[in-house]
Design a protein around this motif. Sequence first.
Motif, PDB file in Angstrom:
ATOM      1  N   SER A  32      -4.625 -27.977  -8.109  1.00 44.93           N
ATOM      2  CA  SER A  32      -4.679 -29.413  -7.873  1.00 44.93           C
ATOM      3  C   SER A  32      -3.692 -29.828  -6.790  1.00 44.93           C
ATOM      4  CB  SER A  32      -4.381 -30.168  -9.175  1.00 44.93           C
ATOM      5  OG  SER A  32      -4.401 -31.556  -8.969  1.00 44.93           O
ATOM      6  N   VAL A  33      -2.475 -29.289  -6.871  1.00 47.73           N
ATOM      7  CA  VAL A  33      -1.469 -29.589  -5.851  1.00 47.73           C
ATOM      8  C   VAL A  33      -1.937 -29.078  -4.489  1.00 47.73           C
ATOM      9  CG1 VAL A  33       0.876 -29.089  -5.043  1.00 47.73           C
ATOM     10  CG2 VAL A  33       0.468 -29.649  -7.447  1.00 47.73           C
ATOM     11  N   ALA A  34      -2.408 -27.818  -4.450  1.00 55.49           N
ATOM     12  CA  ALA A  34      -2.774 -27.183  -3.179  1.00 55.49           C
ATOM     13  C   ALA A  34      -3.988 -27.858  -2.537  1.00 55.49           C
ATOM     14  CB  ALA A  34      -3.046 -25.698  -3.398  1.00 55.49           C
ATOM     15  N   ILE A  35      -5.044 -28.087  -3.345  1.00 55.14           N
ATOM     16  CA  ILE A  35      -6.256 -28.702  -2.793  1.00 55.14           C
ATOM     17  C   ILE A  35      -5.980 -30.132  -2.355  1.00 55.14           C
ATOM     18  CG2 ILE A  35      -8.589 -29.487  -3.364  1.00 55.14           C
ATOM     19  CD1 ILE A  35      -8.898 -27.028  -5.136  1.00 55.14           C
ATOM     20  N   GLY A  36      -5.248 -30.880  -3.184  1.00 57.44           N
ATOM     21  CA  GLY A  36      -4.927 -32.251  -2.815  1.00 57.44           C
ATOM     22  C   GLY A  36      -4.071 -32.339  -1.563  1.00 57.44           C
ATOM     23  N   TRP A  37      -3.063 -31.465  -1.497  1.00 52.32           N
ATOM     24  CA  TRP A  37      -2.182 -31.456  -0.328  1.00 52.32           C
ATOM     25  C   TRP A  37      -2.940 -31.047   0.933  1.00 52.32           C
ATOM     26  CZ3 TRP A  37       2.558 -33.407   0.211  1.00 52.32           C
ATOM     27  CH2 TRP A  37       3.294 -33.057   1.337  1.00 52.32           C
ATOM     28  N   GLN A  38      -3.787 -30.027   0.804  1.00 55.67           N
ATOM     29  CA  GLN A  38      -4.540 -29.559   1.960  1.00 55.67           C
ATOM     30  C   GLN A  38      -5.576 -30.598   2.399  1.00 55.67           C
ATOM     31  OE1 GLN A  38      -6.546 -25.767   1.461  1.00 55.67           O
ATOM     32  NE2 GLN A  38      -6.411 -25.350   3.653  1.00 55.67           N
ATOM     33  N   MET A  39      -6.229 -31.255   1.433  1.00 57.86           N
ATOM     34  CA  MET A  39      -7.211 -32.281   1.770  1.00 57.86           C
ATOM     35  C   MET A  39      -6.540 -33.442   2.514  1.00 57.86           C
ATOM     36  SD  MET A  39     -10.329 -33.381   1.776  1.00 57.86           S
ATOM     37  CE  MET A  39     -11.314 -32.533   0.525  1.00 57.86           C
ATOM     38  N   TYR A  40      -5.398 -33.884   2.027  1.00 55.56           N
ATOM     39  CA  TYR A  40      -4.705 -35.005   2.666  1.00 55.56           C
ATOM     40  C   TYR A  40      -4.170 -34.598   4.042  1.00 55.56           C
ATOM     41  CZ  TYR A  40      -2.041 -39.375   2.885  1.00 55.56           C
ATOM     42  OH  TYR A  40      -1.554 -40.608   3.244  1.00 55.56           O
ATOM     43  N   ALA A  41      -3.738 -33.322   4.154  1.00 54.94           N
ATOM     44  CA  ALA A  41      -3.248 -32.831   5.446  1.00 54.94           C
ATOM     45  C   ALA A  41      -4.381 -32.756   6.470  1.00 54.94           C
ATOM     46  CB  ALA A  41      -2.602 -31.456   5.277  1.00 54.94           C
ATOM     47  N   LEU A  42      -5.574 -32.392   6.013  1.00 57.27           N
ATOM     48  CA  LEU A  42      -6.715 -32.263   6.916  1.00 57.27           C
ATOM     49  C   LEU A  42      -7.294 -33.614   7.320  1.00 57.27           C
ATOM     50  CD1 LEU A  42      -8.649 -29.282   5.271  1.00 57.27           C
ATOM     51  CD2 LEU A  42      -7.496 -29.254   7.489  1.00 57.27           C
ATOM     52  N   THR A  43      -7.294 -34.575   6.394  1.00 54.51           N
ATOM     53  CA  THR A  43      -8.024 -35.822   6.635  1.00 54.51           C
ATOM     54  C   THR A  43      -7.143 -37.056   6.767  1.00 54.51           C
ATOM     55  OG1 THR A  43      -8.305 -36.278   4.274  1.00 54.51           O
ATOM     56  CG2 THR A  43      -9.960 -34.870   5.331  1.00 54.51           C
ATOM     57  N   ASP A  44      -5.931 -36.999   6.196  1.00 52.95           N
ATOM     58  CA  ASP A  44      -5.035 -38.167   6.175  1.00 52.95           C
ATOM     59  C   ASP A  44      -5.750 -39.382   5.585  1.00 52.95           C
ATOM     60  OD1 ASP A  44      -2.574 -39.391   6.595  1.00 52.95           O
ATOM     61  OD2 ASP A  44      -3.197 -40.238   8.511  1.00 52.95           O
ATOM     62  N   SER A  45      -6.534 -39.139   4.509  1.00 55.64           N
ATOM     63  CA  SER A  45      -7.378 -40.182   3.938  1.00 55.64           C
ATOM     64  C   SER A  45      -7.238 -40.227   2.421  1.00 55.64           C
ATOM     65  CB  SER A  45      -8.845 -39.939   4.312  1.00 55.64           C
ATOM     66  OG  SER A  45      -9.706 -40.774   3.569  1.00 55.64           O
ATOM     67  N   ALA A  46      -6.876 -41.406   1.893  1.00 56.23           N
ATOM     68  CA  ALA A  46      -6.813 -41.583   0.445  1.00 56.23           C
ATOM     69  C   ALA A  46      -8.205 -41.467  -0.170  1.00 56.23           C
ATOM     70  CB  ALA A  46      -6.201 -42.943   0.105  1.00 56.23           C
ATOM     71  N   PHE A  47      -9.220 -41.922   0.548  1.00 54.11           N
ATOM     72  CA  PHE A  47     -10.596 -41.849   0.050  1.00 54.11           C
ATOM     73  C   PHE A  47     -11.040 -40.396  -0.106  1.00 54.11           C
ATOM     74  CE2 PHE A  47     -15.226 -41.734   0.814  1.00 54.11           C
ATOM     75  CZ  PHE A  47     -15.642 -42.513  -0.259  1.00 54.11           C
ATOM     76  N   GLN A  48     -10.747 -39.569   0.904  1.00 53.65           N
ATOM     77  CA  GLN A  48     -11.088 -38.145   0.827  1.00 53.65           C
ATOM     78  C   GLN A  48     -10.345 -37.476  -0.319  1.00 53.65           C
ATOM     79  OE1 GLN A  48     -13.210 -36.154   2.537  1.00 53.65           O
ATOM     80  NE2 GLN A  48     -14.041 -37.811   3.789  1.00 53.65           N
ATOM     81  N   LEU A  49      -9.114 -37.901  -0.565  1.00 49.38           N
ATOM     82  CA  LEU A  49      -8.344 -37.368  -1.681  1.00 49.38           C
ATOM     83  C   LEU A  49      -9.023 -37.720  -3.004  1.00 49.38           C
ATOM     84  CD1 LEU A  49      -5.670 -35.829  -2.224  1.00 49.38           C
ATOM     85  CD2 LEU A  49      -4.554 -38.063  -2.435  1.00 49.38           C
ATOM     86  N   GLY A  50      -9.532 -38.934  -3.098  1.00 49.87           N
ATOM     87  CA  GLY A  50     -10.257 -39.331  -4.296  1.00 49.87           C
ATOM     88  C   GLY A  50     -11.562 -38.594  -4.471  1.00 49.87           C
ATOM     89  N   LEU A  51     -12.185 -38.178  -3.374  1.00 54.21           N
ATOM     90  CA  LEU A  51     -13.446 -37.443  -3.450  1.00 54.21           C
ATOM     91  C   LEU A  51     -13.291 -36.093  -4.159  1.00 54.21           C
ATOM     92  CD1 LEU A  51     -15.235 -38.001  -0.010  1.00 54.21           C
ATOM     93  CD2 LEU A  51     -15.866 -38.930  -2.246  1.00 54.21           C
ATOM     94  N   VAL A  52     -12.093 -35.527  -4.128  1.00 55.07           N
ATOM     95  CA  VAL A  52     -11.859 -34.274  -4.842  1.00 55.07           C
ATOM     96  C   VAL A  52     -12.112 -34.479  -6.337  1.00 55.07           C
ATOM     97  CG1 VAL A  52     -10.134 -32.537  -5.455  1.00 55.07           C
ATOM     98  CG2 VAL A  52     -10.224 -33.445  -3.126  1.00 55.07           C
ATOM     99  N   GLY A  53     -11.607 -35.598  -6.877  1.00 55.62           N
ATOM    100  CA  GLY A  53     -11.863 -35.906  -8.279  1.00 55.62           C
ATOM    101  C   GLY A  53     -13.329 -36.158  -8.558  1.00 55.62           C
ATOM    102  N   LEU A  54     -14.008 -36.841  -7.640  1.00 54.59           N
ATOM    103  CA  LEU A  54     -15.439 -37.100  -7.818  1.00 54.59           C
ATOM    104  C   LEU A  54     -16.240 -35.810  -7.793  1.00 54.59           C
ATOM    105  CD1 LEU A  54     -17.636 -39.265  -8.092  1.00 54.59           C
ATOM    106  CD2 LEU A  54     -17.796 -39.306  -5.594  1.00 54.59           C
ATOM    107  N   ALA A  55     -15.848 -34.869  -6.933  1.00 54.48           N
ATOM    108  CA  ALA A  55     -16.548 -33.585  -6.844  1.00 54.48           C
ATOM    109  C   ALA A  55     -16.417 -32.789  -8.133  1.00 54.48           C
ATOM    110  CB  ALA A  55     -15.993 -32.770  -5.670  1.00 54.48           C
ATOM    111  N   GLN A  56     -15.307 -32.945  -8.832  1.00 59.14           N
ATOM    112  CA  GLN A  56     -15.132 -32.275 -10.119  1.00 59.14           C
ATOM    113  C   GLN A  56     -15.887 -32.993 -11.228  1.00 59.14           C
ATOM    114  OE1 GLN A  56     -10.754 -32.363 -10.023  1.00 59.14           O
ATOM    115  NE2 GLN A  56     -10.789 -30.141 -10.087  1.00 59.14           N
TER     116      GLN A  56
END
Length: 408
Positions: A32-56
Amino acid sequence: MNENGSSVLHNRSFLRLWIARIFSTSAFQMLSVAIGWQMYALTDSAFQLGLVGLAQFLPMLLLTLPAGQTADRYDRRTIVYLCQLIESVVVLLLVLGSMQGWLGSVHLLTAAALLGASRTFEGPASAALVPDIVEREQLPKAAAWSASAMQTAMIVGPSLGGVLVIWGISAAYIASLVALLVSTVLIFFVKTVHFVKKLDAVNMDTFLSGLKFVFARKIILGTISLDLFAVLLGGATALLPIFAEDILKTGSLGLGLLRTAPAVGAIVVSLILTRFSVERAIGKMLFASLVVFALATILFGVSHNIWLSLFALVLIGASDVVSVVIRSTLVQVNTPQEMQGRVNAVNSLFIGTSNQLGEFESGTMAGLVGAVPATVIGGLGTLAISVIWMFWLFPVLRTQKTYQAEEG
């Protein structure tokens, strides 16, 4: 520690399951830490970060009822074992992708969805394993020990994940893979003694039997729906990368501390509950824990000081574990053995909705109004839901004195 509390861990299968949960939950906390950190680093987007939860969440929504049927028709230990093997393969691909440099946001969302699908089958089977292993009168103690395993993992996982991402995302993924493999081996040696196989023909009636059972019993429905709506609104953990990076400005190390803080409070309380379990006035204790959870969430939202934020998160974890132990015990005590898989599947759906969909809600709200207002609004929402549930919709929860099963 009293005799009943220690006798639970004297059960070798429960001990193996307990240790396995520490490793598997630690793995997913690191992920969770790694995917969230990497997603935010790649996109700089709170929405994209929330999409990780939606995908699960989406695979859980689609597969929950089949998962419950599976857990009641086949050996639950085998289901958990196979699911963890599948999860290990997914994490192995994350390791390869991070080392070779081809991981993107789509790959991260796909991995989150696959992990969510596997966890959908693993969750009900794993939860139903506890009453398969221990005696009914030991369930409150077993629930407290199970909570301590989860919270131990939530201390180890985020802290280790926060440190490892400093060295590189691949390091966090490798550590997660190792932890999952250890858990898989331990689950392989778990033995069940109370499992009741349900071999009724699969039709629409049996397919929906878990939902029908839950909605026919106010205690179970009130318990799991309270978790759904209260935690759905009050979950601030999905926004921790934003708080660490933009508000508290502590970086990845601070993120690890923030992720660890709720578990520090939770593990202290869960260990206390293994010795002094809540068995009287449980309705009032449940309501009190929810109020503390809501107020602590608001405090965290308005804080701009790292130490005050950590204190608020400790309170969140401490109050949440009291609620978790009471709610999980109520569900297990009020569910027949042959229905454990299907009822726990419905329970997992509600929990998954509150967690994964809550992450999406938090990310979306933060994208609209900002992380601080989103967290404060969530805390106020949790407080409102708690009052509505305990005093209006399901007053039986507030007046519940013991874990006596509901008739019906």
